[in-house]
Design an enzyme around this catalytic site. Structure first.
Site, mmCIF file in Angstrom:
data_model
loop_
_atom_site.group_PDB
_atom_site.id
_atom_site.type_symbol
_atom_site.label_atom_id
_atom_site.label_comp_id
_atom_site.label_asym_id
_atom_site.label_seq_id
_atom_site.Cartn_x
_atom_site.Cartn_y
_atom_site.Cartn_z
ATOM 1 N NE ARG A 154 -3.698 -2.181 2.633
ATOM 2 C CZ ARG A 154 -3.413 -3.324 3.230
ATOM 3 N NH1 ARG A 154 -2.204 -3.515 3.734
ATOM 4 N NH2 ARG A 154 -4.314 -4.293 3.303
ATOM 5 C CB ILE A 155 3.657 2.403 2.155
ATOM 6 C CG1 ILE A 155 2.802 2.358 3.432
ATOM 7 C CG2 ILE A 155 4.585 3.611 2.194
ATOM 8 C CD1 ILE A 155 3.587 2.085 4.695
ATOM 9 C CB THR A 207 10.547 -5.232 1.763
ATOM 10 O OG1 THR A 207 11.784 -4.960 2.439
ATOM 11 C CG2 THR A 207 10.772 -5.198 0.278
ATOM 12 C CB SER A 235 11.729 -1.259 4.701
ATOM 13 O OG SER A 235 13.141 -1.302 4.629
ATOM 14 N NE ARG A 236 9.901 -2.075 11.419
ATOM 15 C CZ ARG A 236 8.872 -1.329 11.090
ATOM 16 N NH1 ARG A 236 9.006 -0.401 10.142
ATOM 17 N NH2 ARG A 236 7.696 -1.484 11.679
ATOM 18 C CD GLU A 265 15.002 2.313 14.012
ATOM 19 O OE1 GLU A 265 13.923 2.369 14.660
ATOM 20 O OE2 GLU A 265 15.037 2.252 12.774
ATOM 21 C CG HIS A 284 11.382 4.195 12.744
ATOM 22 N ND1 HIS A 284 11.781 2.912 13.025
ATOM 23 C CD2 HIS A 284 10.270 4.059 11.966
ATOM 24 C CE1 HIS A 284 10.962 2.046 12.449
ATOM 25 N NE2 HIS A 284 10.024 2.726 11.787
ATOM 26 C CB ILE A 285 9.484 10.661 12.067
ATOM 27 C CG1 ILE A 285 10.184 11.118 10.771
ATOM 28 C CG2 ILE A 285 10.327 10.953 13.287
ATOM 29 C CD1 ILE A 285 10.211 12.619 10.581
ATOM 30 C CB SER A 287 3.168 6.409 11.094
ATOM 31 O OG SER A 287 3.761 5.928 12.294
#
Length: 327
Positions: A154-155, A207, A235-236, A265, A284-285, A287
């Protein structure tokens, strides 16, 4: 008797107030707790809601009453899904509600990296803007360039929408299965990972973190990219080999990187990535807006309430979890 719910790390006060009307609440900051404190906190709870709590077999052995864990995130790499099914515990996440917010920040990160916006901001504020600097201020164009999106969920599709319709970019994508609707909407071209890396001016990694995607991009993959290419990771941190990205940047295998995620992190202050002018870093912002966080927390709340009243949660990470509970 009211069921017990553990709040992990943070939760909007509006949702806390709603939970407090129905459940007995307790709280834990997992990043401050010892394992013994964590195991003690989960011992009698029926549900967990929040961020960043690892649900693995050792914890599940201690949480004998646990029925459901509700992540306030689209990712669920903190879940050992197979162990949760073994212990008959449901897990949920919060997809969809954060799609546009994350796509906004990832595309903003792409532009900021390409046009060197944080670096130029520092230059002006430090009084280093002189006349006739010209090429010292040059960045790279975004419009009409080629973007390669790894992971067209979706993203990924929301990023492709911004790239195609907003910046007239050519869209390549790599995913396990073709997305024919995305191809039609965005003139997107499905291709192998190698072709995407070799052809793209911007490589955007979106991913989820799984066993298959851990370390997906290492030095070999960065070397396949153009030396003018920019890498964006939304992603991560563990989906790449971070030390190999550092090497690729140090040896000019790629031009720059924009990162919202890191292997560790919060990021280590000594991480070489933080010293590079051609790397834009965010904490890691993806959202992190109030409106989106509240929507995510509200969905997690609905999942929790349904799960603890024997209704099927809205966004289970694996439907088999519900099927197992109904047997």
């Amino acid at each position: 008797m009211r069921k017990k719910v553990l709040i992990a790390n943070r939760l909007d006060q509006t949702i806390i107030d709603q939970l407090d009307e129905q459940f007995d609440l307790s709280y834990i900051k997992t990043y401050e707790a010892t394992k013994e404190e964590l195991y003690d906190a989960v011992k009698d709870v029926h549900g967990i809601i929040g961020h960043g709590i690892t649900i693995d077999k050792p914890l599940l052995k201690e949480a004998k009453k646990l029925e459901i864990v509700c992540n306030i995130s689209v990712g669920f790499n903190n879940f050992d899904v197979e162990a949760m099914k073994q212990y008959n515990v449901m897990g949920t996440n919060t997809p969809d509600v954060l799609t546009d917010t994350v796509a906004d920040v990832i595309f903003g990160l792409l532009i900021a990296t390409a046009r060197r916006i944080p670096e130029m901001d520092r230059l002006v504020k430090d009084g280093k803007w002189k006349k006739n600097m010209y090429e010292q201020l040059y960045g790279l164009d975004v419009h009409h360039k080629k973007i390669g999106i790894i992971g067209m969920g979706r993203i990924g599709e929301a990023i492709a929408n911004r790239a195609h319709h907003g910046f007239h970019m050519n869209v390549l994508y790599h995913t396990r299965s073709r997305k024919y609707e995305a191809e039609e909407k965005f003139d997107a071209v499905h291709c192998s990972l190698e072709d995407l890396l070799q052809q793209s001016d911007y490589v955007v990694l979106m991913t989820p973190l799984t066993k298959e995607t851990k370390g997906l991009l290492s030095l070999r993959e960065f070397q396949l990219m153009k030396d003018t290419a920019i890498f964006i990771n939304g992603s991560r941190g563990q989906t790449i080999v971070e030390k190999d990205l550092i090497t690729a940047l140090e040896t000019n295998e790629i031009a720059a990187a924009g990162l919202d995620v890191f292997e560790k992190e919060p990021v280590d202050p000594d991480n070489p990535l933080l010293k590079m002018n051609n790397v834009v870093t965010l904490p890691h912002i993806g959202s992190a807006t109030y409106a989106t966080e509240l929507k995510m927390a509200s969905l997690a709340y609905e999942n929790l309430c349904k799960g603890l009243t024997n209704e099927m949660p809205i966004t289970l990470v694996d439907k088999a979890m519900w099927d197992l509970r109904k047997k």
